[in-house]
Scaffold this active site. Structure first.
Site, PDB file in Angstrom:
ATOM      1  N   ASP A 198       0.835  -1.213   0.000  1.00 30.51           N
ATOM      2  CA  ASP A 198       0.000   0.000   0.000  1.00 30.51           C
ATOM      3  C   ASP A 198       0.868   1.261   0.000  1.00 30.51           C
ATOM      4  OD1 ASP A 198      -2.345  -1.495   0.275  1.00 30.51           O
ATOM      5  OD2 ASP A 198      -2.564  -1.096   2.429  1.00 30.51           O
ATOM      6  N   TYR A 242      -7.708   5.505  -0.611  1.00 27.96           N
ATOM      7  CA  TYR A 242      -7.695   5.457   0.839  1.00 27.96           C
ATOM      8  C   TYR A 242      -7.842   6.842   1.479  1.00 27.96           C
ATOM      9  CZ  TYR A 242      -6.100   4.510   5.571  1.00 27.96           C
ATOM     10  OH  TYR A 242      -6.005   4.415   6.927  1.00 27.96           O
TER      11      TYR A 242
END
Lengths: 238, 238, 238, 238
Positions: free
Chosen positions: A135, A229
């Site tokens: 990520d 996100y």
């Protein structure tokens, strides 16, 4: 302060970066990334060819907006600016090099955090085997060259390693970790996450063989995280 | 807030879960299970087809009952509810899947705590060689599949691994740990204990061969702990 | 509290031990020897056949003199005593066994502290290769038998291992550590030091071969420390 | 205090060192270099043949300027001085030996910090493979002899190892670490940095082979750091 010249007035942008950079140093303490007066954070002043950085050798408890140091992109202290009676961080030249070479970078952080520095002492990249690392860094955290403080070699090593790389963190061989970000807070987040994954991957590997993550899964995780996100997906630097 | 619609009124049960879930996040910080904005806790609203979960990408210091997010069991934010202007945790779909599939579950926790995640990076179950682990988990902590965020695969992996298993914790391969409980606090306890035993067993094994606990002793410890321990033996989910 | 019977009046000695035992639990938290509600401390009431122990399953933040539990040396809660509406620690029988068998013991502590428990999971004594360990424990920290909670076997294992031994700490196999002391504070000190030396010796050995301390030096260090160190060399239990 | 003699009046220099030495002990706690009452700091009184040291066996929470102990350079408590009703640290003779033998030393610190003590238990010097260590210690941290408390052997071992050595830290075999400095604060910094590099180098080596730093680079780093770093390059003891 009778005969001292009053510091030159500063723009609201400079004052805002002073406040943010000073406050962010508390995160380095909170996550135990630094000891004594080690480590430093800088932030670029938006719209001006300036950045703000921690003074050298000052206790974390004593850091405040007014003792942060204002520097030009050549790494020189702005004469007469607030706090300019102190020396800036001894890593100022490296920060300045990054700001000159990478216009998309708005913040730089340097620490000797334990686990990241341990990988750096072996000149070994941190392998990506946990999704949080995919990520945040999009793959391995790379190693930059051994470079001695005192000229441009640290800054150049950071820029050469991170330019065109997904990772916002670089392990400088035998030294520590530098991270970059869209602003100072983003670079601090990268420093916190770099130590977290350095620790987790060290411990994982001490226990036996790690299971790699397939490259296409790493790519997919990195792409989603950079775009989806959080509450306000800010324009990331990558 | 002049033109914004006032949030819909909520039942006392929703408000109570908001308060408990917000407050429990401090336990993740206290036990150093999370860094930055990582990790999340949710709690089912008793008697309603709803659960409350942490918002995405918000600092732990800023979590409060009013910014927790109220979701349906499909993982959709309840329109117009308090806090609904923010996005819920990116793990919301996984929590929702668990609540739909396991009606006995009242709380779910997810972290990337260091030692649990290290076992997960090796896809290795944590062996049960200490009595506290037998008490709490009734044996090994199992590993669930590698699953990419974005569909039901994480939720399904949790449910398939934990259904019919004594353990309230599952290590999701290359990812981190999910725990379930009779309520949010019970799931937080499982997250705290999972990291504690992950750390102890890692260190134990680094030093040499561990001595296994006989299966009948594990069974006896688990049975006693689930039924006798504490002031108010709540109906456990196992 | 209208129909509840007021608790029986207590002697000043009981009240003093309640206060000390409640307060000492903060040391277990400070030194990170415990998580959640794990671990427990008890203290003998001087001049009475009673001891005070932590209640079962209560948060460390909520411990107070008035919820400590007063027990007879048979491990039974004194009926009608302050706090007697709660259950005592599930390890109460083990504490009681120690007080009955070892009249010189005035305090008992039990934790699952990480490093001590790691040695216990291998059933391996902690070797004495640092002077602080020779000072405090007079040699190795021994291992007691595997024993299941529910009868006298834990208490008996502690007593059999520590009777006639210099060490005030015993690693109970696959379980955790018990320490004894001349009073509760002395037993807490032993618990803190046991984890400290368990950690240091684990890390020492991970890095290669340790250098042993000659037996006569261990003897000399232990003798000096028991008789000279500190402001008020209290009559040690050894 | 009716019949007690009032303590002798003290010079401002003594009072200043009392305050600094008492306050610096909080740094040992902050960086987790000590547990319980272990560890101690002393500071030489400039211009007087005296030093101030921690009392023996007193809680860190209770340390204050008025309970620090004033000693002559022979390690004897100054009769009638403030705090002289208590015993000084059991390591006082070692501190005194250092002050007598090394007039450039203004502060001494002793701890059993975990990682430094782990190297000491193997009698293994800490190799210099990170630049922060070259900066601070100028190379490896050396090992001193095994020495039993009770005569001059600890002090003599410290002095023999550190005289003419760049390092301000010595690992005393099977014991712990002593550091020296130009004043008490400088010695505390050395204690903090010694544990930090002991930890980083331990973890580095656990993961595989470390990359050495060339000797000329170590020399250059040490030279620069001793002369340039910080706001007020104080006359270092090296």
């Amino acid at each position: 302060m009778t005969d001292a010249q009053a510091p030159a007035p500063e723009s609201p942008a400079v004052r805002a970066v002073r406040e943010r950079v000073a406050a962010l140093h508390a995160e380095l303490v909170r996550y135990q990334l630094v000891v004594w007066t080690g480590g430093n954070i800088s932030g670029r002043v938006p719209g001006e060819d300036l950045f703000v950085i921690k003074p050298s050798g000052v206790d974390y408890d004593d850091l405040a907006p007014e003792n942060m140091i204002l520097c030009t992109l050549d790494g020189e202290v702005v004469p007469g600016s607030l706090g300019s009676e102190r020396s800036p961080s001894s890593d100022t030249a490296a920060h300045a090099f990054v700001y000159r070479a990478m216009p998309e970078v708005g913040g730089v952080v340097h620490t000797h955090s334990t686990y990241a520095t341990a990988w750096a002492a072996r000149a070994e990249p941190i392998p990506c085997a946990i999704t949080a690392m995919a990520d945040e860094f999009g793959g391995d955290i790379p190693v930059g060259p051994f470079a001695i403080i005192g000229d441009d070699s640290i800054g150049r090593g950071i820029v050469q390693t991170l330019s065109g790389h997904r990772s916002r963190a670089v392990l400088m061989q035998n030294h520590g970790v530098f991270t970059i970000g869209s602003d100072a807070r983003d670079a601090v987040k990268a420093a916190v996450m770099a130590e977290d994954v350095a620790r987790t991957m060290h411990i994982a590997r001490q226990g036996g063989d790690i299971v790699p993550i397939p490259q296409e899964a790493i790519d997919s995780l990195f792409d989603r995280y950079q775009n989806v996100y959080g509450q306000n997906p800010e324009g990331s630097i990558h």
